[in-house]
Design an enzyme around this catalytic site. Structure first.
Site, PDB file in Angstrom:
ATOM      1  N   GLU A 113       0.820  -1.114  -0.038  1.00 41.53           N
ATOM      2  CA  GLU A 113       0.006  -0.024  -0.030  1.00 41.53           C
ATOM      3  C   GLU A 113       0.831   1.169   0.003  1.00 41.53           C
ATOM      4  OE1 GLU A 113      -2.326  -0.372   3.749  1.00 41.53           O
ATOM      5  OE2 GLU A 113      -3.196  -2.279   2.980  1.00 41.53           O
ATOM      6  N   LYS A 309      10.435   2.881   3.098  1.00 36.91           N
ATOM      7  CA  LYS A 309      10.636   4.391   2.877  1.00 36.91           C
ATOM      8  C   LYS A 309      11.259   4.598   1.656  1.00 36.91           C
ATOM      9  CE  LYS A 309       9.730   7.029   6.235  1.00 36.91           C
ATOM     10  NZ  LYS A 309       9.635   7.787   7.022  1.00 36.91           N
ATOM     11  N   CYS A 403      14.993  46.760  10.318  1.00 35.49           N
ATOM     12  CA  CYS A 403      14.521  46.436   8.995  1.00 35.49           C
ATOM     13  C   CYS A 403      15.675  46.870   8.071  1.00 35.49           C
ATOM     14  CB  CYS A 403      13.361  47.082   8.494  1.00 35.49           C
ATOM     15  SG  CYS A 403      13.001  46.829   6.708  1.00 35.49           S
ATOM     16  N   CYS A 421       8.319  44.171  10.088  1.00 35.21           N
ATOM     17  CA  CYS A 421       8.687  45.900   9.693  1.00 35.21           C
ATOM     18  C   CYS A 421       7.257  46.363   9.508  1.00 35.21           C
ATOM     19  CB  CYS A 421       9.357  45.952   8.447  1.00 35.21           C
ATOM     20  SG  CYS A 421       9.641  47.648   7.822  1.00 35.21           S
ATOM     21  N   CYS A 426       8.232  51.395   3.907  1.00 38.63           N
ATOM     22  CA  CYS A 426       9.289  50.680   3.755  1.00 38.63           C
ATOM     23  C   CYS A 426       9.546  50.193   2.342  1.00 38.63           C
ATOM     24  CB  CYS A 426       9.441  49.436   4.483  1.00 38.63           C
ATOM     25  SG  CYS A 426      10.757  48.183   4.148  1.00 38.63           S
TER      26      CYS A 426
HETATM   27  S1  IVH Z   1      -1.124   0.860   8.692  1.00 36.95           S
HETATM   28  C1  IVH Z   1       0.316  -1.085  12.518  1.00 36.95           C
HETATM   29  N1  IVH Z   1      -1.229   1.568   6.207  1.00 36.95           N
HETATM   30  O1  IVH Z   1       2.097   5.510   8.778  1.00 36.95           O
HETATM   31  C2  IVH Z   1      -0.426  -0.340  11.387  1.00 36.95           C
HETATM   32  N2  IVH Z   1      -0.311   3.305   7.953  1.00 36.95           N
HETATM   33  O2  IVH Z   1       4.567   5.050  10.288  1.00 36.95           O
HETATM   34  C3  IVH Z   1      -0.130   0.833  11.254  1.00 36.95           C
HETATM   35  N3  IVH Z   1       0.166   5.429   7.048  1.00 36.95           N
HETATM   36  O3  IVH Z   1       0.411   5.759  11.867  1.00 36.95           O
HETATM   37  C4  IVH Z   1      -0.895   1.810  10.351  1.00 36.95           C
HETATM   38  N4  IVH Z   1      -0.141   5.009   4.934  1.00 36.95           N
HETATM   39  O4  IVH Z   1      -0.315   7.242  10.099  1.00 36.95           O
HETATM   40  C5  IVH Z   1      -0.699   1.886   7.562  1.00 36.95           C
HETATM   41  N5  IVH Z   1      -1.299   2.465   4.203  1.00 36.95           N
HETATM   42  C6  IVH Z   1      -0.967   2.600   5.307  1.00 36.95           C
HETATM   43  C7  IVH Z   1      -0.534   3.882   5.822  1.00 36.95           C
HETATM   44  C8  IVH Z   1      -0.218   4.274   6.974  1.00 36.95           C
HETATM   45  C9  IVH Z   1       0.326   5.870   5.927  1.00 36.95           C
HETATM   46  C10 IVH Z   1       0.820   6.106   8.496  1.00 36.95           C
HETATM   47  C11 IVH Z   1       0.044   5.893   9.615  1.00 36.95           C
HETATM   48  C12 IVH Z   1       0.737   5.355  10.455  1.00 36.95           C
HETATM   49  C13 IVH Z   1       2.297   5.684  10.028  1.00 36.95           C
HETATM   50  C14 IVH Z   1       3.078   4.566  10.578  1.00 36.95           C
END
Ligand code: IVH
Length: 681
Positions: A113, A309, A403, A421, A426
């Protein structure tokens, strides 16, 4: 009769909810905006006549009528966890290995996802009705922000089935909306949002749900809490949430095995920019709830999911200096001057440091090695100082007290982070205001950019917007040897350029509309949307000026979607003698624009057509929107079944083009749109 009206009332509520769903969840509206407005209006009239009939799920009830004073805490039994991170294929491989071990060698299916960079929230539905919504907080204790979440049009107040469920997801602002709102905030002198994530978070924490309703918040759900009670697989749970009418991303897929997972992750590296929102990575999750249960969690993270990431668009460079920037409204901000550095294909020389508190927080010094980040469309920013790389030669940044443009003492107003300012005369504020007045979103005077605006002010030829209309070729380029002080030679300006400038000013004078003039005046809080609403309502500059202050305030406050904050800002602006004098001088120069009234829907070259605009264009989006609307078209922000045209600029996203192809929408470039409006074909 009453019975029939009551029946009609129920029908209207259901129809409008269905149209909200089609518009905000399916992104495929079935009726025109005008038709929607007509149904909504009918509903409002019935509710006004029979207030006791109003049901909680009525679309009119999305917004709580009075602001909250604070948010109650919500303690949850099942905490909202966060995720451990991985950054490369090896780390992801190690995660898969741990999962396999945890499942005694059994091969799991993984779900991939997008990791939406927004604000995590939780929603509770009881017997199909939305009852409670809350932020993540520290995971266990969140803040209850039900009234704000209720304003999100993608969230149905009632589900398609009377289910009792808790779901989690992310509230965010997509890239286009973020850019548009920040442009507007810049125009109206409001502090810019740092990034879409902060903007979404700030909006959700607004105590007045009516304010929150104005923010372009979107939402996607990604977890059904206690999912195993409902479906064996997460992927099935998400499909079920969709059938209940809840918004779930279409970009979620199942990976069959680790190789497939690796391929999908690599594919996303290129695909990420096609998403309409900022995603900082992917979330990889085990699909089967039973396997998740076996895997359990560590002290902090679930063992069945991990974040992957995306490589950050970051770079390291040296802070060569700090420029003190004075804005049009007097805000004095630090801008980092950097040794040029390449960040994903563009050379970055300057970066934002927002305000002097941020400089102190980062403890950044001139000469420091710093990390800068350029996230998506956002202005590059300094995010970190590499303090361990200091040589001792670094020098502290001195917060200015006066300023640099006019020498007046800087002040910090209560409750504001900005240093200001406050001297209206100015020079830097003056030329920035002139540049703004002449910019494309306002009077659109070709030729008056940063350089000329500064020159005109510093040479004393122009000190406010009205002076622009008194410029002549003779004053700009006085004949050689002419000692008459009425003429001041503008640096490097040839006679021909002066002639062009004067004719561009005449052209702008002739084509100015009231809304563009209002924008150009830089009244706080009056951005494109408010300027156009005010202009449409009042019709002409004369009508606006001739009204008494009280009449003006009442007229502005009564406009739909404008509200008391803007009405007060207009009143305060007008009450200042310098501004009142400017208005008089503009009128004395013969500036008295009207606002063209939009043709009735169905007429004009784009009559009844829906037009979506995307990609980088040669003109501001607001201008194109106005052009479309004055040609009788409706400006829409997404491509659905009923969208007739997609105007595609440079860097158009694949997702929009795919949507156009799927929906049979005609794709045009900017020139073709102009031709269509001009020739009707
Ligand atoms: S699952 C244990 N799915 O990322 C499951 N989180 O670092 C945790 N986030 O706090 C949540 N997209 O706010 C999940 N497809 C996604 C997500 C997602 C963004 C955020 C969420 C969570 C953080 C985790």
């Amino acid at each position: 009769m009453t019975h029939a009206t009551r029946e009609r009332y129920r029908q209207l509520v259901n129809q409008l909810l269905e149209h909200d769903r089609r518009y905000y969840v399916d992104m495929a509206p079935a009726i025109s905006d005008a038709e929607y407005d007509r149904l909504y209006h009918d509903l409002r009239s019935i509710e006004a006549a029979h207030p006791d009939w109003t049901v909680g799920e009525s679309p009119t009830q999305r917004v709580a009528p009075t602001p909250a004073s604070s948010f109650p805490k919500l303690v949850r039994d099942i905490p909202m966890l966060s995720l451990d991170n991985t950054y490369n294929a090896d780390e992801l491989g190690a995660f898969c290995e741990r999962v396999r071990k945890g499942l005694a060698g059994e091969a799991p299916s993984f779900i991939v996802e997008p990791k939406i960079d927004g604000i995590g929230i939780e929603l509770q539905y009881r017997d199909g009705r939305f009852t409670v919504g809350a932020t993540r907080g520290d995971g266990r204790i969140g803040e209850e922000i039900t009234a704000n979440l209720r304003t999100l049009r993608a969230l149905p107040p009632v589900l398609a089935q009377p289910a009792t469920i808790t779901v989690r997801g992310e509230v965010f602002i997509d890239k286009n909306d973020f850019a548009a709102v920040n442009t507007d905030r810049e125009l109206s002198g409001d502090e810019l949002w740092k990034n879409p994530r902060n903007a979404a978070g700030g909006s959700l924490k607004l105590l007045d749900a009516r304010e929150c309703a104005r923010r372009p918040l979107k939402i996607l759900l990604y977890e059904l809490v206690s999912g195993e009670d409902f479906r064996p697989l997460h992927s099935e749970a998400l499909a079920w949430l969709r059938t209940l009418g809840l918004p779930v991303s279409k970009d979620i897929s199942v990976a069959s095995g680790e190789d497939d997972l690796g391929r999908r992750v690599t594919d996303w590296a290129a695909r990420r920019t096609t998403l309409p929102y900022e995603a900082d990575g992917l979330v990889i999750k085990v699909d089967a709830f039973a396997q998740r249960r076996l895997l359990g969690m560590t002290a902090k993270f679930p063992r069945w999911a991990i974040a992957y990431k995306f490589p950050a668009q970051r770079a390291e460079t040296r802070l060569a200096g700090v420029q003190v920037n004075i804005g049009r409204t007097g805000a004095v901000t630090p801008v980092a001057l950097l040794d040029p550095v390449d960040v994903s294909g563009t050379t970055v020389r300057r970066a934002s440091m927002f305000n002097w508190d941020e400089v102190a927080r980062l403890d950044v010094r001139i000469g420091d090695r710093v990390v800068i980040e350029k996230a998506g469309e956002i202005i590059p920013q300094v995010i970190e100082v590499l303090a361990d790389r200091r040589t001792g030669a670094e020098t502290p940044i001195v917060v200015p007290t006066v300023c640099p443009s006019c020498g007046s003492t800087l002040v910090r107003r209560q409750d504001e982070v900005a240093l200001r300012c406050e001297r209206r005369a100015c020079p830097d504020q003056r030329w920035k205001a002139i540049q703004f007045f002449a910019s494309r979103g306002a009077l659109n005077i070709e030729g008056i950019g940063e350089v000329l605006a500064e020159e005109l002010v510093k040479k004393g030829l122009v000190s406010d917007a009205a002076d622009i209309f008194n410029l002549t070729v003779e004053r700009l380029v006085p004949p050689e040897g002419d000692d008459d002080t009425a003429g001041v030679r503008v640096e490097r300006m040839a006679r021909k350029s002066a002639e062009n400038l004067v004719s561009a000013i005449q052209k702008a004078r002739a084509s100015a509309t009231l809304s563009r003039l209002l924008m150009g005046l830089g009244i706080p809080h009056v951005g494109t949307v408010a300027a156009r609403a005010i202009a449409r309502q009042l019709g002409s500059f004369d009508a606006l000026c001739d009204a008494s202050p009280a009449e003006r305030r009442t007229a502005v406050a009564a406009i739909d979607g404008v509200g008391p904050v803007i009405a007060d800002a207009v009143r305060t602006w007008w009450a200042h003698p310098d501004n009142a004098a400017l208005v008089d001088r503009l009128r004395a120069c013969g500036i008295s624009p009207h606002e063209p009234q939009a043709p009735a829907t169905g007429t004009g070259p784009l009559g009844g057509k829906k037009v979506c605009v995307t990609g980088k264009l040669s003109r501001p989006r607001s201008e194109i929107q106005q052009q479309i609307e004055s040609a009788g078209g409706t400006f829409v922000t997404s491509v659905g079944k009923s969208t007739n045209f997609l105007v595609a600029g440079a860097d158009v996203g694949k997702a929009k083009l795919d949507a156009a192809r799927k929906n049979g929408t005609t794709v045009l470039d900017e020139a073709a749109l102009d031709q269509l409006i001009r020739d009707g074909k």
